[in-house]
Motif scaffolding. Sequence first.
Motif, short mmCIF file in Angstrom:
data_model
loop_
_atom_site.label_atom_id
_atom_site.label_comp_id
_atom_site.label_asym_id
_atom_site.label_seq_id
_atom_site.Cartn_x
_atom_site.Cartn_y
_atom_site.Cartn_z
N SER A 1 -8.56 -58.73 58.69
CA SER A 1 -8.16 -59.15 60.04
C SER A 1 -7.07 -58.25 60.61
CB SER A 1 -7.65 -60.59 60.02
OG SER A 1 -6.41 -60.66 59.34
N ILE A 2 -6.34 -57.55 59.73
CA ILE A 2 -5.19 -56.71 60.10
C ILE A 2 -4.05 -57.57 60.68
CG2 ILE A 2 -4.53 -54.42 61.05
CD1 ILE A 2 -7.01 -54.34 59.26
N CYS A 3 -4.14 -58.86 60.48
CA CYS A 3 -3.06 -59.75 60.88
C CYS A 3 -2.33 -60.20 59.60
CB CYS A 3 -3.62 -60.99 61.58
SG CYS A 3 -4.50 -60.59 63.11
N MET A 4 -1.23 -60.92 59.76
CA MET A 4 -0.44 -61.37 58.61
C MET A 4 -1.31 -62.11 57.60
SD MET A 4 2.89 -63.83 58.60
CE MET A 4 4.03 -62.65 59.28
N SER A 5 -1.14 -61.76 56.33
CA SER A 5 -1.89 -62.45 55.28
C SER A 5 -1.14 -63.73 54.89
CB SER A 5 -2.01 -61.52 54.05
OG SER A 5 -2.22 -62.30 52.90
N PRO A 6 -1.74 -64.90 55.08
CA PRO A 6 -1.07 -66.14 54.69
C PRO A 6 -0.80 -66.20 53.18
CG PRO A 6 -2.95 -66.62 56.10
CD PRO A 6 -3.03 -65.17 55.74
N VAL A 7 -1.70 -65.56 52.40
CA VAL A 7 -1.51 -65.53 50.94
C VAL A 7 -0.23 -64.77 50.61
CG1 VAL A 7 -2.51 -64.69 48.77
CG2 VAL A 7 -4.00 -65.66 50.54
N LYS A 8 -0.08 -63.63 51.25
CA LYS A 8 1.12 -62.82 50.97
C LYS A 8 2.37 -63.49 51.54
CE LYS A 8 -1.55 -58.63 50.56
NZ LYS A 8 -2.17 -57.56 51.32
N LEU A 9 2.19 -64.25 52.62
CA LEU A 9 3.35 -64.97 53.17
C LEU A 9 3.83 -66.02 52.16
CD1 LEU A 9 5.32 -65.74 55.44
CD2 LEU A 9 3.53 -67.20 56.40
N GLU A 10 2.87 -66.72 51.55
CA GLU A 10 3.29 -67.74 50.58
C GLU A 10 3.93 -67.08 49.35
OE1 GLU A 10 0.49 -70.84 49.49
OE2 GLU A 10 2.22 -72.13 49.00
N GLU A 11 3.36 -65.96 48.94
CA GLU A 11 3.98 -65.23 47.80
C GLU A 11 5.42 -64.86 48.15
OE1 GLU A 11 -0.11 -63.04 46.31
OE2 GLU A 11 1.55 -61.78 47.02
N TYR A 12 5.61 -64.37 49.38
CA TYR A 12 6.96 -63.98 49.83
C TYR A 12 7.90 -65.19 49.76
CZ TYR A 12 10.81 -63.16 53.03
OH TYR A 12 12.07 -63.09 53.57
N GLY B 1 12.26 -67.56 49.17
CA GLY B 1 12.62 -68.74 49.95
C GLY B 1 12.04 -68.63 51.35
N ALA B 2 12.08 -69.74 52.10
CA ALA B 2 11.46 -69.74 53.43
C ALA B 2 12.38 -69.06 54.45
CB ALA B 2 11.19 -71.17 53.87
N PRO B 3 11.80 -68.27 55.34
CA PRO B 3 12.61 -67.70 56.43
C PRO B 3 12.83 -68.79 57.49
CG PRO B 3 10.33 -67.08 56.71
CD PRO B 3 10.39 -67.91 55.45
N LYS B 4 13.65 -68.47 58.47
CA LYS B 4 13.83 -69.43 59.58
C LYS B 4 12.62 -69.39 60.52
CE LYS B 4 16.65 -71.49 62.83
NZ LYS B 4 17.81 -72.33 62.77
N VAL B 5 12.10 -68.17 60.71
CA VAL B 5 10.97 -68.04 61.63
C VAL B 5 9.96 -67.02 61.10
CG1 VAL B 5 12.11 -66.25 63.07
CG2 VAL B 5 10.32 -67.67 64.07
N VAL B 6 8.70 -67.29 61.38
CA VAL B 6 7.63 -66.34 61.07
C VAL B 6 6.98 -65.95 62.40
CG1 VAL B 6 5.38 -66.04 59.94
CG2 VAL B 6 7.23 -67.24 58.75
N ILE B 7 6.81 -64.63 62.59
CA ILE B 7 6.18 -64.15 63.84
C ILE B 7 4.86 -63.45 63.48
CG2 ILE B 7 6.49 -62.73 65.92
CD1 ILE B 7 9.49 -63.06 65.65
N PRO B 8 3.76 -64.21 63.44
CA PRO B 8 2.47 -63.56 63.20
C PRO B 8 2.03 -62.86 64.49
CG PRO B 8 2.31 -65.98 63.07
CD PRO B 8 3.63 -65.65 63.67
N VAL B 9 1.33 -61.75 64.33
CA VAL B 9 0.89 -60.98 65.50
C VAL B 9 -0.64 -61.03 65.56
CG1 VAL B 9 0.89 -58.69 66.58
CG2 VAL B 9 2.88 -59.45 65.26
N ASP B 10 -1.18 -61.43 66.71
CA ASP B 10 -2.64 -61.40 66.91
C ASP B 10 -3.00 -59.95 67.18
OD1 ASP B 10 -2.60 -64.22 66.82
OD2 ASP B 10 -2.18 -64.31 68.97
N PHE B 11 -3.67 -59.30 66.24
CA PHE B 11 -3.80 -57.85 66.31
C PHE B 11 -5.07 -57.39 67.03
CE2 PHE B 11 -4.83 -53.64 64.54
CZ PHE B 11 -3.70 -52.97 64.95
N ALA B 12 -4.90 -56.58 68.06
CA ALA B 12 -6.01 -55.97 68.81
C ALA B 12 -6.86 -57.01 69.54
CB ALA B 12 -6.90 -55.11 67.89
N GLY B 13 -6.45 -58.26 69.49
CA GLY B 13 -7.22 -59.36 70.08
C GLY B 13 -7.63 -60.38 69.04
#
Length: 401
Positions: free
Chosen positions: A103-114, A119-131
């Motif tokens: 998808s070239i967008c943020m990987s939720p799997v890698k987000l959970e690993e992170y 620990g959890a960040p305050k905010v996550v900014i996923p980007v809708d890539f190319a549409g």
Amino acid sequence: MIPYGKQHITQEDIDEVIRVLKSEYLTSGPAVTKFENIVKEFTGAKHAIALSNATSGLHVACLAIGLQKGDIGVTVPISFLASSNCIIYCGAEVDFVDIDNQSICMSPVKLEEYIKKNGAPKVVIPVDFAGIPADLPKISELSKKYNFKIIEDASHSVGSKYIYNNEVYKCGDCKHADLAVFSFHPVKTVTAGEGGMVLTNDEELARRVRMFANHGMERESSNFKEWKINNKNGKLEKYTDEGICDKAPWLYQQQLLGYNYRITDIQSALGTSQFRRIDQTIEKRKKIFNEYQKAFEGNNNIQCPIIPNDTDPAWHLYIIRYVGEDKEWRIKTCNFLRDNGIFSQVHYIPIHLQPWYQERYSRDEKFPSSESFYDSCLSIPLFPDLTDEELNKIINLINKI
Ligand SMILES: Cc1ncc(COP(=O)(O)O)c(C=O)c1O
């Protein structure tokens, strides 16, 4: 020169802008409200706040959720600088999470690993890539589990849709995000010359976004903080016990340290006019996208964009990836296209590799998917006014290489 992206302007757009130029208001007037209303209607979000661009929108969205020094915000390396800079503007720190290879967008799997590691960040900014819509439902599930806010950077995805649990959602509807931000830069699907829109379903967040975008000012007296003032004539020097004045029409309070991120009525008129025909614009973009998909199907050196299941992207960019052996392919192709009057582009140089970030970013994280995407990607022209002749020329040149 054929650019990689370009605005589509009609006589109606021009007439709408001229109408505003001849009207009473050039800024903070009714055309801005009209623009906000059409975007609200289009997305289904409860609140829409128009402002000067998406960068300012991302900044005030971060401020509205209370991002500040000591906090961490997370985004992806494959995006425009604004997705990450907005976190820095608030005095917070940025961390990156790698993209999903398809998808070239943020990987939720890698987000959970992170999150498990840091620990959890305050905010996550996923980007809708190319549409392509980011996987917002999964990221939203994680936000509930780990307690963080979501700001969808929907700069590329005005009009994109996705299906989740048999229901259709629109990018920017904020059903799986606290806030979303659109960009109306001329290369985007809808333009206002420059412009942005913050969307949310949360009334308090909307109020804070509006205030941060306009010097932190509150004009609604029912929202005034304790402020003793003469209730009869609004004079500040004659404090009374009667409390807040709601009679003097000039009163406003600065409650936050805000900015001037206002949009003009001139820009808003153009944006509104463009939104009226957005369905046609998206159809034209999809048609060109499909022509490219067909044309490169048999080209073994090129990987075409992959459309993730359950998504209906309103294409902002067409990005090919080179999968052959020639390490010089992209530079040769880019220059060959330029020599033939065609401008290609690279979206994007991974943000963490930018000198400013390299000097400050200390985590020992690796982003192999982002870096390998960068190494192989090339954006070729996609905009509604691209003629069949131009399209065929681009296809033939690329297939020739
Ligand atoms: C993903 C993304 N986010 C944010 C922005 C910033 O948009 P603007 O130019 O409207 O500030 C852009 C602009 O290109 C973008 O592509």
